[in-house]
Design a protein around this motif. Structure first.
Motif, PDB file in Angstrom:
ATOM      1  N   ARG A 157       8.936   5.237   1.848  1.00 14.07           N
ATOM      2  CA  ARG A 157       8.280   5.150   0.679  1.00 14.07           C
ATOM      3  C   ARG A 157       7.002   5.862   0.549  1.00 14.07           C
ATOM      4  NH1 ARG A 157       9.075  -1.391   0.072  1.00 14.07           N
ATOM      5  NH2 ARG A 157      11.165  -1.511  -0.614  1.00 14.07           N
ATOM      6  N   SER A 202      -3.048   3.332   5.040  1.00 15.22           N
ATOM      7  CA  SER A 202      -4.090   2.517   4.896  1.00 15.22           C
ATOM      8  C   SER A 202      -5.110   3.073   6.271  1.00 15.22           C
ATOM      9  CB  SER A 202      -4.190   0.881   5.474  1.00 15.22           C
ATOM     10  OG  SER A 202      -3.330   0.777   6.616  1.00 15.22           O
ATOM     11  N   SER A 254      12.125  -7.836   2.502  1.00 12.91           N
ATOM     12  CA  SER A 254      13.015  -6.686   2.552  1.00 12.91           C
ATOM     13  C   SER A 254      14.629  -6.882   1.743  1.00 12.91           C
ATOM     14  CB  SER A 254      13.462  -6.327   3.832  1.00 12.91           C
ATOM     15  OG  SER A 254      13.920  -6.926   4.517  1.00 12.91           O
ATOM     16  N   ARG A 269      -1.274  -7.573   5.039  1.00 13.65           N
ATOM     17  CA  ARG A 269      -0.267  -7.373   6.012  1.00 13.65           C
ATOM     18  C   ARG A 269       0.026  -6.042   6.624  1.00 13.65           C
ATOM     19  NH1 ARG A 269       5.557  -7.631   6.117  1.00 13.65           N
ATOM     20  NH2 ARG A 269       5.546  -7.585   3.764  1.00 13.65           N
ATOM     21  N   THR A 270       0.127  -5.507   7.776  1.00 18.60           N
ATOM     22  CA  THR A 270       0.289  -4.412   8.283  1.00 18.60           C
ATOM     23  C   THR A 270       1.879  -4.260   8.502  1.00 18.60           C
ATOM     24  OG1 THR A 270      -1.911  -3.985   9.102  1.00 18.60           O
ATOM     25  CG2 THR A 270      -0.036  -2.558  10.255  1.00 18.60           C
ATOM     26  N   GLY A 322       1.073  -0.785   4.994  1.00 20.36           N
ATOM     27  CA  GLY A 322       1.267  -2.367   4.774  1.00 20.36           C
ATOM     28  C   GLY A 322       1.087  -2.793   3.398  1.00 20.36           C
ATOM     29  N   TYR A 323       1.243  -3.911   2.884  1.00 24.10           N
ATOM     30  CA  TYR A 323       1.116  -4.548   1.551  1.00 24.10           C
ATOM     31  C   TYR A 323      -0.255  -5.832   1.667  1.00 24.10           C
ATOM     32  CZ  TYR A 323       5.419  -2.249   1.493  1.00 24.10           C
ATOM     33  OH  TYR A 323       6.485  -1.493   1.433  1.00 24.10           O
ATOM     34  N   GLY A 324      -1.351  -5.338   1.049  1.00 20.92           N
ATOM     35  CA  GLY A 324      -2.341  -6.318   0.832  1.00 20.92           C
ATOM     36  C   GLY A 324      -2.893  -6.252   2.488  1.00 20.92           C
ATOM     37  N   THR A 330       9.572   0.763   4.211  1.00 19.88           N
ATOM     38  CA  THR A 330       8.120   1.047   4.092  1.00 19.88           C
ATOM     39  C   THR A 330       7.736   2.613   4.486  1.00 19.88           C
ATOM     40  OG1 THR A 330       7.462  -1.236   3.829  1.00 19.88           O
ATOM     41  CG2 THR A 330       5.575   0.454   4.711  1.00 19.88           C
ATOM     42  N   GLY A 357       8.241 -10.106  -1.606  1.00 23.57           N
ATOM     43  CA  GLY A 357       7.719  -8.946  -0.528  1.00 23.57           C
ATOM     44  C   GLY A 357       8.687  -8.906   0.520  1.00 23.57           C
ATOM     45  N   ILE A 372       4.018   3.829  -1.447  1.00 24.42           N
ATOM     46  CA  ILE A 372       2.788   3.097  -0.716  1.00 24.42           C
ATOM     47  C   ILE A 372       1.703   4.100  -0.060  1.00 24.42           C
ATOM     48  CG2 ILE A 372       4.197   3.010   1.069  1.00 24.42           C
ATOM     49  CD1 ILE A 372       3.008   0.443   1.961  1.00 24.42           C
TER      50      ILE A 372
END
Length: 552
Positions: free
Chosen positions: A316, A325, A146, A285-286, A281-283, A313, A144, A322
Motif C-alpha cells: 500500500r 512513519s 486483514s 500500532r507499527t 503502521g496505523y495510528g 501494508t 483494522g 499509507i
C-alpha cells in the motif's frame, strides 16, 4: 435419521439478471457428513449455499423450483433467524457479515440477539476465540483487520451460535496456510462431534486431508460428478481444480499444454519500488519495522506470509495509501511522496484484496471508463481498451457485460474486474492483493497469464496465500512475518528452505515436496503440469492419486 440439509432437484434463476444459475441439483447432508462442493467460478456453488441458508429468497430475488429442506422442514416461509439455528454460514467475502466494531463485539453479536445471559455470552466468546486462535484479536477494531483475520473472526461468529451444520464458502481464499489448517481442523472437529459441514473450495488438495464424505462437482449450474473422493480424483478436470500433485502425475496424459507468459524488460537498473529502513503502521500500532527491500522494474515478485503480518501494508505504501512513519519509500528512484496521484496511477495498477473498495459505478462500462477518462483518453480509446482488458480477465464472454452492475457479478468475477480496471490504466507495474481468491485453476492460469503478458506491464508484485501460485508464476518470493521480511529468495531456493516454512507458518504442499524430492539442485521450477509430465515417465513416479495430500 433426519437429514440436516436436503436439496431435491432445485434450480435457481436470478430475477436481477434473468440468468439461470443452478439447474436440477440435489444434495443430502446428514449429521457426521463433510461435503465438498467444487467447480469453476460462476458454476452455481455459492447459489447452492444461498438456497440452504435462506439468503435466497430473503436477500436475493430469484425464481426457485424443486424443494429445499433444512432440519427436516421446508425453507419456504421460514425466517433467516429460524434457519440460522440449523445452518451457520461463513460467506466468501467476510466483510459482508461483520457488523461489530470490535472482534469481541462481533463474536458476541449473535448470542446477544438470542437473548443469552451476559456471562454465557462471555464464556462462549472466549471459548471460540481460543478454538480458532484469535484471542489476541478480541480487543482489536474489526475495521483494522486483514482479510484473513476477518475470515477467522467470521468463522468464530458462526461457531458461537452452535448451529447443527456449517456452510463455508471459499474458506482458504484469504487465509494463510497455518490459519487454513486451523480453520479446517475446527470444521472437522465440529463434524466429528455430531455436526455437519458443506465446504465450497477450488483448492481440492488442501481439503482432502479432512476426509470429505462426498464431492459435488458443478459446471455451468449442472452436476457433473457426485460421489466419493476416490472417484472424483479419477474424473475431475485436471486443469480446472487444484488436485494433489500425485494425481497430476497419474493423469499426466490429460494435462493441458502451458505457455510461459511473455516478459517485458524495463530499461535501467533503478528499482521500481524501494524501501529504505521503512516503518509502517496505523495510528500507534507499527505493522512493519526496519524494512529494507528493492523490487525491480522487470520482476515478478510474490509476497507470502501469515495473516496480519504486514503484506498488504507493505505494498500500500507504493501508492500512498499509507505513509512511512520512518525511513523512505522510493518509486523509480524518487520519493513516493513527491509523485502525483496521476503519475502513480500509470506506474502502478493497484488491485485491492476486497473488490468492493474499487467498485462504485452503476455499470461495468462506467467502471472501466472512469480512470482513462480522467487521464484525458478519447471515447474510442476507452472502448478499445475496455474490450481488450475484459478479454484479458476472461469477462468478455459474459452476456451484456458492459451494461451489468458490477455488484451483480460473482465474487470471483468482481475480483477479475478489478484487475481489468488496473490494466485499463496501462500501468507499468501491477500490484495484486490476493488476485486469485474465488478463482478456479483454469481461470487463474488463463487470466494471470494474460495479465503478465499485458502490453504495458513490465513487472508484477502479488500477495498470495497460494504457495503453488507463488512457486509457479514468480521469479522471486518475499516472505513477511511478524512485521519483518524474513526471506527473499527464488522459488526453488524457498521450496528447499524448510526452516523458513516452519518459522513463517507456511505449509508445504505436494508440489513443494515434489520439488524437494525430484529437483534438489534446480535453479528454477517448471510449471507443475510440465513437472508432472516429466515425472510420469519415471519408474518411481506412480503414487496413488491421493498419496501425499497431508501437509507437512
Amino acid at each position: 435419521m433426519t437429514a440436516l440439509i436436503e436439496v431435491r432437484d432445485a434450480s435457481v434463476r436470478y430475477l436481477s439478471t434473468g440468468q439461470a444459475a443452478l439447474g436440477a441439483t440435489s444434495l443430502t447432508v446428514n449429521p457426521g457428513d463433510l461435503t465438498l462442493v467444487s467447480g469453476p467460478s460462476g458454476c452455481g456453488k455459492s447459489t447452492l449455499l444461498r438456497l440452504v441458508n435462506g439468503l435466497i429468497p430473503h436477500a436475493y430475488r430469484a425464481e426457485v423450483t424443486g424443494e429445499v429442506l433444512v432440519g427436516g422442514r421446508p425453507v419456504t416461509g421460514r425466517t433467516i433467524r429460524d434457519i440460522s439455528t440449523v445452518v451457520g454460514t461463513m460467506l466468501q467475502d467476510p466483510r459482508k457479515q461483520i457488523v461489530g466494531t470490535t472482534v469481541a463485539a462481533e463474536i458476541a453479536f449473535g448470542p446477544e440477539n438470542l437473548g443469552l445471559p451476559r456471562e454465557e455470552i462471555r464464556r462462549r466468546t472466549a471459548e471460540v476465540a481460543d478454538r480458532v486462535g484469535i484471542t489476541h484479536l478480541l480487543d482489536r477494531a474489526t475495521a483494522g483487520l486483514s482479510g484473513g483475520e476477518l475470515q477467522m473472526v467470521a468463522f468464530a461468529g458462526v461457531l458461537v451460535m452452535r448451529p447443527k451444520v456449517v456452510v463455508v464458502d471459499e474458506p482458504l481464499a484469504n487465509l494463510d496456510p497455518a490459519a487454513s489448517l486451523r480453520l479446517m481442523r475446527e470444521v472437522r472437529r465440529f463434524v466429528d462431534d455430531g455436526g455437519a459441514a458443506v465446504v465450497v473450495e477450488h483448492r481440492v488438495e488442501e481439503i482432502l486431508e479432512f476426509e470429505p464424505a462426498e464431492v459435488l462437482y458443478l459446471e455451468e449450474g449442472t452436476t457433473r460428478y457426485q460421489g466419493p473422493v476416490e472417484g472424483f480424483l479419477q474424473v475431475a478436470p485436471v486443469g480446472h481444480v487444484k488436485l494433489p500433485f500425485a494425481t497430476l502425475v497419474a493423469r499426466a496424459a490429460e494435462l493441458p499444454a502451458v505457455t510461459a507468459p511473455a516478459r517485458r524488460v524495463a530499461a535501467g537498473d533503478v528499482p521500481r519500488l524501494e524501501y529504505r529502513d521503512v516503518s509502517l503502521g496505523y495510528g500507534k500500532r507499527t505493522v512493519l519495522a526496519g524494512t529494507d527491500l528493492a523490487l525491480g522494474p522487470s520482476e515478478r515478485v510474490a509476497v507470502l506470509g501469515p495473516n496480519g503480518a504486514g503484506k498488504s501494508t507493505l505494498l500500500r505504501a507504493a501508492v500512498l495509501l499509507i505513509a512511512a512513519s520512518r525511513g523512505e519509500v522510493l518509486v523509480d528512484g524518487s520519493p513516493v511522496a513527491d509523485r502525483s496521484i496521476a503519475s502513480l496511477a500509470t506506474t502502478f495498477g493497484y488491485v485491492f484484496q476486497n473488490p468492493g473498495q474499487a467498485l462504485f459505478s452503476a455499470t461495468v462500462g462506467q467502471e472501466l471508463a472512469f480512470g482513462p477518462r480522467n487521464l484525458g483518453w478519447s471515447p474510442g480509446e476507452i472502448a478499445e481498451e475496455s474490450e481488450k482488458v475484459l478479454r484479458a480477465v476472461l469477462l468478455d464472454g459474459e452476456k451484456d457485460i458492459m451494461d451489468r452492475p458490477p455488484r451483480t457479478l460473482s465474487y470471483g468475477q468482481q475480483r477479475r474486474l478489478t484487475v481489468a480496471l488496473a490494466l485499463a490504466m496501462r500501468p507499468r507495474t501491477l500490484i495484486l492483493d490476493e488476485p486469485t481468491a474465488g478463482q478456479d485453476l483454469h481461470t487463474t492460469t488463463a487470466f494471470i497469464g494474460h495479465a503478465l503478458a499485458a502490453e504495458t506491464v513490465e513487472s508484477v508484485y502479488f500477495i498470495t496465500h497460494d504457495v503453488d501460485l507463488a512457486l509457479t508464476y514468480a521469479d522471486r518470493v518475499v516472505v513477511v512475518d511478524e512485521g519483518r521480511v524474513v526471506a527473499d529468495a527464488s522459488p526453488a531456493e524457498l521450496a528447499r528452505a524448510e526452516g523458513v516454512w516452519s518459522r513463517a507458518g507456511l505449509q508445504a504442499t505436494s508440489l513443494v515436496r515434489a520439488v524437494r524430492e525430484h529437483l534438489p539442485d534446480a535453479s528454477s521450477i517448471p510449471h507443475p503440469f510440465d513437472l508432472a509430465r516429466g515425472l510420469s515417465h519415471h519408474p518411481r513416479s506412480n503414487p496413488s492419486p491421493q498419496e501425499g495430500t497431508t501437509p507437512s
